[in-house]
Design an enzyme around this catalytic site. Sequence first.
Site, PDB file in Angstrom:
ATOM      1  N   TYR A   1      43.153  43.073  52.582  1.00 53.66           N
ATOM      2  CA  TYR A   1      43.233  42.587  51.194  1.00 53.66           C
ATOM      3  C   TYR A   1      44.202  43.501  50.425  1.00 53.66           C
ATOM      4  O   TYR A   1      43.853  44.092  49.410  1.00 53.66           O
ATOM      5  CB  TYR A   1      41.861  42.574  50.504  1.00 53.66           C
ATOM      6  CG  TYR A   1      40.776  41.918  51.312  1.00 53.66           C
ATOM      7  CD1 TYR A   1      40.506  40.550  51.160  1.00 53.66           C
ATOM      8  CD2 TYR A   1      40.023  42.642  52.225  1.00 53.66           C
ATOM      9  CE1 TYR A   1      39.503  39.941  51.901  1.00 53.66           C
ATOM     10  CE2 TYR A   1      39.029  42.041  52.978  1.00 53.66           C
ATOM     11  CZ  TYR A   1      38.767  40.693  52.810  1.00 53.66           C
ATOM     12  OH  TYR A   1      37.780  40.098  53.545  1.00 53.66           O
TER      13      TYR A   1
ATOM     14  N   CYS B   1      34.275  45.071  44.044  1.00 55.40           N
ATOM     15  CA  CYS B   1      34.199  44.746  42.608  1.00 55.40           C
ATOM     16  C   CYS B   1      32.960  43.892  42.334  1.00 55.40           C
ATOM     17  O   CYS B   1      32.847  43.301  41.269  1.00 55.40           O
ATOM     18  CB  CYS B   1      35.474  44.047  42.139  1.00 55.40           C
ATOM     19  SG  CYS B   1      35.823  42.528  43.030  1.00 55.40           S
TER      20      CYS B   1
ATOM     21  N   GLU C   1      47.202  40.502  53.868  1.00 61.94           N
ATOM     22  CA  GLU C   1      47.072  39.890  52.543  1.00 61.94           C
ATOM     23  C   GLU C   1      47.397  38.403  52.663  1.00 61.94           C
ATOM     24  O   GLU C   1      48.333  38.016  53.355  1.00 61.94           O
ATOM     25  CB  GLU C   1      48.042  40.601  51.572  1.00 61.94           C
ATOM     26  CG  GLU C   1      48.359  39.890  50.283  1.00 61.94           C
ATOM     27  CD  GLU C   1      47.150  39.647  49.366  1.00 61.94           C
ATOM     28  OE1 GLU C   1      46.365  40.570  49.122  1.00 61.94           O
ATOM     29  OE2 GLU C   1      47.016  38.494  48.902  1.00 61.94           O
TER      30      GLU C   1
ATOM     31  N   ASP D   1      39.231  45.853  50.479  1.00 66.65           N
ATOM     32  CA  ASP D   1      39.185  45.732  49.010  1.00 66.65           C
ATOM     33  C   ASP D   1      39.172  44.239  48.667  1.00 66.65           C
ATOM     34  O   ASP D   1      40.127  43.704  48.120  1.00 66.65           O
ATOM     35  CB  ASP D   1      40.433  46.427  48.426  1.00 66.65           C
ATOM     36  CG  ASP D   1      40.428  46.423  46.903  1.00 66.65           C
ATOM     37  OD1 ASP D   1      39.392  46.085  46.294  1.00 66.65           O
ATOM     38  OD2 ASP D   1      41.483  46.760  46.318  1.00 66.65           O
TER      39      ASP D   1
ATOM     40  N   GLN E   1      46.190  46.344  39.800  1.00 64.53           N
ATOM     41  CA  GLN E   1      45.003  46.854  39.116  1.00 64.53           C
ATOM     42  C   GLN E   1      45.287  47.020  37.625  1.00 64.53           C
ATOM     43  O   GLN E   1      46.378  47.473  37.255  1.00 64.53           O
ATOM     44  CB  GLN E   1      44.600  48.198  39.721  1.00 64.53           C
ATOM     45  CG  GLN E   1      44.251  48.128  41.205  1.00 64.53           C
ATOM     46  CD  GLN E   1      42.857  47.584  41.466  1.00 64.53           C
ATOM     47  OE1 GLN E   1      42.084  47.334  40.555  1.00 64.53           O
ATOM     48  NE2 GLN E   1      42.544  47.377  42.735  1.00 64.53           N
TER      49      GLN E   1
HETATM   50  C1  SAM Z   1      40.766  42.965  44.719  1.00 67.64           C
HETATM   51  S1  SAM Z   1      42.410  42.527  45.204  1.00 67.64           S
HETATM   52  C2  SAM Z   1      42.949  44.044  45.912  1.00 67.64           C
HETATM   53  C3  SAM Z   1      44.431  44.228  46.041  1.00 67.64           C
HETATM   54  C4  SAM Z   1      44.905  45.638  46.364  1.00 67.64           C
HETATM   55  N1  SAM Z   1      44.115  46.282  47.365  1.00 67.64           N
HETATM   56  C5  SAM Z   1      44.998  46.491  45.112  1.00 67.64           C
HETATM   57  O1  SAM Z   1      44.285  47.483  44.988  1.00 67.64           O
HETATM   58  O2  SAM Z   1      45.825  46.154  44.237  1.00 67.64           O
HETATM   59  C6  SAM Z   1      42.092  41.459  46.533  1.00 67.64           C
HETATM   60  C7  SAM Z   1      43.309  40.908  47.240  1.00 67.64           C
HETATM   61  O3  SAM Z   1      42.859  40.178  48.372  1.00 67.64           O
HETATM   62  C8  SAM Z   1      43.648  39.017  48.530  1.00 67.64           C
HETATM   63  N2  SAM Z   1      42.813  38.116  49.345  1.00 67.64           N
HETATM   64  C9  SAM Z   1      41.841  37.258  48.951  1.00 67.64           C
HETATM   65  N3  SAM Z   1      41.226  36.710  50.014  1.00 67.64           N
HETATM   66  C10 SAM Z   1      41.811  37.240  51.120  1.00 67.64           C
HETATM   67  C11 SAM Z   1      41.594  37.089  52.517  1.00 67.64           C
HETATM   68  N4  SAM Z   1      40.644  36.272  52.996  1.00 67.64           N
HETATM   69  N5  SAM Z   1      42.355  37.806  53.355  1.00 67.64           N
HETATM   70  C12 SAM Z   1      43.339  38.624  52.887  1.00 67.64           C
HETATM   71  N6  SAM Z   1      43.601  38.795  51.574  1.00 67.64           N
HETATM   72  C13 SAM Z   1      42.830  38.123  50.696  1.00 67.64           C
HETATM   73  C14 SAM Z   1      43.982  38.601  47.126  1.00 67.64           C
HETATM   74  O4  SAM Z   1      45.148  37.808  47.100  1.00 67.64           O
HETATM   75  C15 SAM Z   1      44.172  39.971  46.426  1.00 67.64           C
HETATM   76  O5  SAM Z   1      45.511  40.392  46.524  1.00 67.64           O
END
Ligand code: SAM
Length: 451
Positions: free
Chosen positions: A313, A409, A334, A382, A284
């Site tokens: 996520y 977001c 993830e 998330d 973040q």
């Molecule tokens: C908005 S970030 C949130 C990361 C974490 N929760 C944080 O607060 O730092 C979204 C995350 O989801 C992962 N991501 C994207 N698509 C995904 C999926 N279909 N399943 C699991 N992870 C995914 C991305 O790689 C990223 O790390």
Amino acid sequence: MDKPNIKKNDKLELTINDLSYEGKGVAKVDDFTLFVDNALPDETVNAVITKVGKSYGFARTLDIIKKSPHRVEDVDNVYVRTGIAPLSHLAYSQQLLFKQHQIETGYQKAHLDVKVNETLGMEDPFHYRNKAQVPVRQIDGKLTTGFYRRHSHELIPMEDFLIQDAKIDAEILRVRDILRKYKVKGYDEENHKGQIRTIMVRRAYYTGEIMVVLVSRVRDISHYKDITNEILANPDVKSVYLNINEKQTNVILGKEMLLLGGSGYIDDEILGHTYRISPRSFYQVNPTQTQRLYQLAIDKADLKGNETVVDAYSGIGTIGLSLADKAKKVTGIEVIKDAVEDAKRNADINGIKNADFVVGKTEYVLNDWAKDKKKVDVLMVDPPRKGLAASLIDSIHNIKPKRIVYISCNPATLTRDLKALSDIYDMTDTTPVDMFPMTNHIESVTQLNLK
Ligand SMILES: C[S@@+](CC[C@H](N)C(=O)[O-])C[C@H]1O[C@@H](n2cnc3c(N)ncnc32)[C@H](O)[C@@H]1O
């Protein structure tokens, strides 16, 4: 709707009646919508039409006839023009209202009856970003750092980036001067020549540790050892990388990441836990607001200590690890393998034993769990901007966690997903948390309880 008789370069007087989700003023000519750069609601402006499409067009403000009382006068226009801080001409209190209203309006259109609380804003909404990715070009024979003019790749030289940690801005200038000293060239995008394309700098808010990544079109940078030593001469710099991106692309980082010097990572803290951050880790960007966001999400999870929690996520595990002491078991999901390795290491560093992390897409992993009739008490999601996959919504209908905390977001996909879950969940409220002051990005936390 009939298109009015207007064309590119026409000059018009426009009355602005709304602000679009991108932060542009909205004006109507008959029933035709125009999105106007640098114009605020309740303003009257002279504008020039820049584009006319089938159902809407764009315009740019030339001068303001009637000003909004909420216009910030002393903002340097360059931040609005480059898109670094597209809302910086709007008073901060109004930015917070704008974000709350954007979510409310989306809910109303979708007939979703969910209360939207006031946006949790920052006391000092500037210089908050802990990460910068600054484009580099060769201008007048000199390697130059700055930012692109909005919707273009024309570099506007810049030294104060307004929303980045001031120590990051200073580090970018220091690195720029070292590169100039050794006659390293900035990238020439048009001819795909030159060397350094981007300087990326991350600075950990709590430890002050800095990581520098030089993104280069070419592998060979003469004097790279001297350059690395001079960058490492700042004792806060713990890692220097060379990333090689040979392609003609807008994607910033290339595949190859070479450690030139230092440990290879930086450590930071969130809510009392230490996190190891690698150059590619999702982390973040607003450290003080991240703590408020996570704390709110944890409060909304309302854990009693005996729950099975999924942190979907999960990135480098920050949410799951922050709440692990309040749950029986946490599983992070993830898609990026390196991030999962970081998350596992972060669990170890912090001595957390009841959290594990799996690599995979949330929609696939939870689909398998649904088939296996595995139980989930609380689901934290998330997701990126595209929100939850339709198949994940199906799995949630099968697994039926008693509570979901949705960190979003993107209000548009949040609204869509809440609607799709509203048959079996009650939504108490949504709280926007301003993670990105001066920009139009909207982050929020929503609690869902199984009916
Ligand atoms: C908005 S970030 C949130 C990361 C974490 N929760 C944080 O607060 O730092 C979204 C995350 O989801 C992962 N991501 C994207 N698509 C995904 C999926 N279909 N399943 C699991 N992870 C995914 C991305 O790689 C990223 O790390």
